[in-house]
Write an enzyme that holds these catalytic residues in place. Structure first.
Site, PDB file in Angstrom:
ATOM      1  N   HIS A 120       0.858  -1.285   0.171  1.00 33.70           N
ATOM      2  CA  HIS A 120       0.117  -0.340   0.200  1.00 33.70           C
ATOM      3  C   HIS A 120       0.190   1.595  -0.113  1.00 33.70           C
ATOM      4  O   HIS A 120       1.913   1.393   0.817  1.00 33.70           O
ATOM      5  CB  HIS A 120      -0.950  -0.224   1.322  1.00 33.70           C
ATOM      6  CG  HIS A 120      -2.032   1.056   1.306  1.00 33.70           C
ATOM      7  ND1 HIS A 120      -1.861   2.352   1.685  1.00 33.70           N
ATOM      8  CD2 HIS A 120      -3.402   0.835   0.708  1.00 33.70           C
ATOM      9  CE1 HIS A 120      -2.976   2.981   2.163  1.00 33.70           C
ATOM     10  NE2 HIS A 120      -3.625   2.240   0.890  1.00 33.70           N
ATOM     11  N   SER A 144      -6.342  -1.106  -5.492  1.00 36.04           N
ATOM     12  CA  SER A 144      -6.193  -1.834  -4.125  1.00 36.04           C
ATOM     13  C   SER A 144      -7.623  -2.834  -4.126  1.00 36.04           C
ATOM     14  O   SER A 144      -8.006  -3.654  -5.167  1.00 36.04           O
ATOM     15  CB  SER A 144      -7.393   0.216  -3.432  1.00 36.04           C
ATOM     16  OG  SER A 144      -8.055  -0.492  -3.985  1.00 36.04           O
ATOM     17  N   ALA A 180     -10.754   8.360  -4.526  1.00 36.44           N
ATOM     18  CA  ALA A 180     -10.660   7.021  -5.195  1.00 36.44           C
ATOM     19  C   ALA A 180     -12.229   6.592  -6.357  1.00 36.44           C
ATOM     20  O   ALA A 180     -12.618   8.132  -6.493  1.00 36.44           O
ATOM     21  CB  ALA A 180     -11.187   6.074  -3.721  1.00 36.44           C
ATOM     22  N   LYS A 228     -20.330   5.369 -14.830  1.00 35.80           N
ATOM     23  CA  LYS A 228     -18.658   6.142 -14.804  1.00 35.80           C
ATOM     24  C   LYS A 228     -17.035   5.989 -13.940  1.00 35.80           C
ATOM     25  O   LYS A 228     -17.048   5.189 -14.677  1.00 35.80           O
ATOM     26  CB  LYS A 228     -19.368   7.341 -15.647  1.00 35.80           C
ATOM     27  CG  LYS A 228     -20.546   8.103 -16.503  1.00 35.80           C
ATOM     28  CD  LYS A 228     -20.394   9.458 -16.207  1.00 35.80           C
ATOM     29  CE  LYS A 228     -22.070   9.846 -17.064  1.00 35.80           C
ATOM     30  NZ  LYS A 228     -22.674  10.866 -16.691  1.00 35.80           N
ATOM     31  N   GLY A 310      -9.937  19.986  -6.089  1.00 36.91           N
ATOM     32  CA  GLY A 310      -8.846  19.750  -5.128  1.00 36.91           C
ATOM     33  C   GLY A 310      -8.377  20.998  -4.376  1.00 36.91           C
ATOM     34  O   GLY A 310      -7.159  21.144  -3.499  1.00 36.91           O
TER      35      GLY A 310
HETATM   36  P1  NAI Z   1     -12.484  13.011  -1.444  1.00 43.71           P
HETATM   37  O1  NAI Z   1     -13.761  12.469  -1.787  1.00 43.71           O
HETATM   38  O2  NAI Z   1     -11.857  13.529   0.194  1.00 43.71           O
HETATM   39  O3  NAI Z   1     -11.742  13.988  -2.669  1.00 43.71           O
HETATM   40  C1  NAI Z   1     -11.127  14.082  -3.508  1.00 43.71           C
HETATM   41  C2  NAI Z   1     -11.682  15.392  -4.858  1.00 43.71           C
HETATM   42  O4  NAI Z   1     -11.915  16.049  -4.720  1.00 43.71           O
HETATM   43  C3  NAI Z   1     -10.042  15.948  -4.324  1.00 43.71           C
HETATM   44  O5  NAI Z   1      -9.298  15.845  -5.128  1.00 43.71           O
HETATM   45  C4  NAI Z   1     -11.218  17.153  -2.960  1.00 43.71           C
HETATM   46  O6  NAI Z   1     -10.138  18.065  -2.902  1.00 43.71           O
HETATM   47  C5  NAI Z   1     -12.007  17.184  -4.142  1.00 43.71           C
HETATM   48  N1  NAI Z   1     -13.043  18.103  -3.609  1.00 43.71           N
HETATM   49  C6  NAI Z   1     -13.682  17.745  -2.227  1.00 43.71           C
HETATM   50  N2  NAI Z   1     -14.637  18.721  -2.257  1.00 43.71           N
HETATM   51  C7  NAI Z   1     -14.351  19.712  -3.484  1.00 43.71           C
HETATM   52  C8  NAI Z   1     -15.129  21.235  -3.647  1.00 43.71           C
HETATM   53  N3  NAI Z   1     -16.322  21.738  -2.953  1.00 43.71           N
HETATM   54  N4  NAI Z   1     -14.661  21.748  -4.599  1.00 43.71           N
HETATM   55  C9  NAI Z   1     -13.404  21.355  -5.522  1.00 43.71           C
HETATM   56  N5  NAI Z   1     -13.113  20.089  -5.209  1.00 43.71           N
HETATM   57  C10 NAI Z   1     -13.637  19.072  -4.108  1.00 43.71           C
HETATM   58  O7  NAI Z   1     -10.968  11.487  -1.707  1.00 43.71           O
HETATM   59  P2  NAI Z   1     -11.656  10.580  -1.222  1.00 43.71           P
HETATM   60  O8  NAI Z   1     -11.900  10.121  -2.876  1.00 43.71           O
HETATM   61  O9  NAI Z   1     -11.879   9.943  -0.022  1.00 43.71           O
HETATM   62  O10 NAI Z   1      -9.775   9.463  -1.433  1.00 43.71           O
HETATM   63  C11 NAI Z   1      -9.255  10.310  -0.402  1.00 43.71           C
HETATM   64  C12 NAI Z   1      -7.781   9.959  -0.239  1.00 43.71           C
HETATM   65  O11 NAI Z   1      -7.425   8.491  -0.164  1.00 43.71           O
HETATM   66  C13 NAI Z   1      -6.717  10.570  -1.454  1.00 43.71           C
HETATM   67  O12 NAI Z   1      -5.582  10.666  -1.310  1.00 43.71           O
HETATM   68  C14 NAI Z   1      -6.876   8.622  -2.099  1.00 43.71           C
HETATM   69  O13 NAI Z   1      -5.263   8.465  -3.529  1.00 43.71           O
HETATM   70  C15 NAI Z   1      -6.478   7.763  -1.541  1.00 43.71           C
HETATM   71  N6  NAI Z   1      -6.578   6.499  -2.066  1.00 43.71           N
HETATM   72  C16 NAI Z   1      -5.899   5.499  -1.835  1.00 43.71           C
HETATM   73  C17 NAI Z   1      -5.916   3.995  -1.732  1.00 43.71           C
HETATM   74  C18 NAI Z   1      -4.613   2.643  -1.870  1.00 43.71           C
HETATM   75  O14 NAI Z   1      -5.241   1.374  -1.721  1.00 43.71           O
HETATM   76  N7  NAI Z   1      -3.721   3.927  -1.642  1.00 43.71           N
HETATM   77  C19 NAI Z   1      -7.422   3.632  -2.286  1.00 43.71           C
HETATM   78  C20 NAI Z   1      -8.353   3.999  -2.279  1.00 43.71           C
HETATM   79  C21 NAI Z   1      -8.063   6.028  -1.759  1.00 43.71           C
END
Ligand code: NAI
Length: 354
Positions: A120, A144, A180, A228, A310
């Site tokens: 991870h 993942s 994600a 999508k 972001g």
């Molecule tokens: P999230 O749902 O909190 O945010 C997704 C994106 O939407 C972010 O870039 C955020 O800045 C943007 N965003 C949120 N609200 C916004 C708004 N009002 N206006 C504009 N942009 C907005 O993120 P999520 O999907 O929960 O993922 C969190 C982290 O988990 C990520 O860093 C991802 O890479 C990581 N992750 C890692 C995994 C692994 O296996 N290594 C698996 C799943 C996720």
């Protein structure tokens, strides 16, 4: 987050690094991981910050990662290559591979690098950001655990397969969009279970593939935006898994089932020098203009302002150095304690349930 503690960036970094060294990591690797996890907490991505240390340490203690991996890079073309992580810690392997991708993109203007045999590696935006800080437009994605139902299906197949995009700006930090491909991370469902709270029906399905508001009935996560997001999670799996000859879909190893074995996960980077397509300075200025134009759009009812994709995480990151980082109190207590890990993860399913 429930009860929290406010720490400054250095304090949190030292605590994480100290725990990882105690767990047997060499200092160089402990620094790489601590920097990544602090960056996640500082960006408000607490799901991939200090809260993960306990899990990483348990996996280390049980032999599920190679603490002294022979990480190798095979250049397969002018702009392509693969990194074999030798089952090393994901953050370390992923950073190593990114450095190779940057070197190649600096030479040829473009780089596509796949990583095999890693564990991870945290938040994808961390790597895309680093590439954008060097002037590249970047995509970063990884496999993942299979815990998402295909659109219209009743059994899990793809993972939460995250995808990050970053692009450089003229006089500002890069834009970094990172998500994600499922509506919610499993952590939010576990949280709702712990609190016995209902969840929105748009997050997950029960064993019959029906949307559920009962967190205890959840057996699969829903892709973002129906078919999508389903298509996007497939794309991530194909690029960061199948393309590299790795296990794909439901065959991807679970985070929690067996902590004694390596995970053999895949990750993929695409780096592009904007100068190869147009003027890089103008490109960066145009990103700034885009941000200004987005900011100028009046907010809809219920919103304070329009953020660029972001931006929310960037704002957290900007303020962390001066204002500190909030982490869960129990995570802080663990980091401070002599406990190496709580021996709580092995033998669990993808939802961290026994
Ligand atoms: P999230 O749902 O909190 O945010 C997704 C994106 O939407 C972010 O870039 C955020 O800045 C943007 N965003 C949120 N609200 C916004 C708004 N009002 N206006 C504009 N942009 C907005 O993120 P999520 O999907 O929960 O993922 C969190 C982290 O988990 C990520 O860093 C991802 O890479 C990581 N992750 C890692 C995994 C692994 O296996 N290594 C698996 C799943 C996720």
């Amino acid at each position: 987050m429930s009860e929290t503690v406010k720490l400054n960036v250095q304090e949190l970094y030292q605590l994480i690094k100290g725990k990882l060294i105690k767990a047997g990591l060499k200092e160089e690797y402990a620094q790489i991981i601590a920097e990544h996890l602090v960056s996640a907490d500082a960006s408000g991505v607490h799901s991939h910050g200090a809260v993960r240390v306990d899990y990483y340490v348990e996996r280390i203690a049980k032999g599920g990662v190679n603490l002294d991996p022979n990480i190798t890079f095979e250049k397969t073309g002018d702009s392509t290559g693969t990194v074999n992580g030798d089952n090393g810690l994901g953050h370390v392997v992923a950073l190593n591979a990114l450095n190779h991708a940057v070197d190649m993109a600096e030479e040829t203007g473009i780089a596509a690098v796949g990583i095999k045999k890693m564990s991870h590696s945290g938040m994808m935006g961390y790597y895309a950001r680093k590439a954008a800080e060097k002037g590249f437009v970047a995509l970063s994605m990884c496999q993942s655990d299979p815990m998402a139902v295909p659109f219209g299906g009743t059994q899990n197949y793809f993972g939460t397969n995250p995808l990050a995009f970053a692009a450089p700006r003229k006089d500002n930090a890069p834009i970094v969009f990172d998500m994600a491909t499922t509506v919610q991370a499993w952590g939010k469902i576990l949280d709702a279970r712990a609190k016995d709270q209902e969840i929105p029906e748009t997050w997950a399905v029960d064993k019959n593939g029906q949307p559920t508001s009962d967190p205890h009935a959840v057996s699969g996560l829903l892709p973002i935006a129906g078919p999508k997001g389903y298509g996007l999670m497939m794309m991530v799996d194909i690029l960061s898994g199948m393309l590299l000859g790795l296990p794909f879909g439901k065959h991807v190893s679970s985070m929690y089932s067996d902590l004694t074995k390596g995970r053999n996960l895949g990750q993929f980077y695409l780096l592009i020098d904007p100068q190869k397509f147009s003027n890089a300075d103008v490109f960066k200025e145009n990103i700034d203009t885009m941000v200004q134009e987005l900011h100028a759009i009046p907010a809809a009812d219920g919103f304070q302002q329009v953020y660029y994709p972001g931006e929310i995480n960037q704002l957290f990151l900007n303020s962390a150095e001066n204002e500190g980082i909030f982490i869960a109190k129990n995570v802080y207590e663990y980091l401070q304690s002599d406990t190496l890990h709580f021996n709580q993860y092995g033998g669990m399913d993808a939802f961290a349930e026994k």
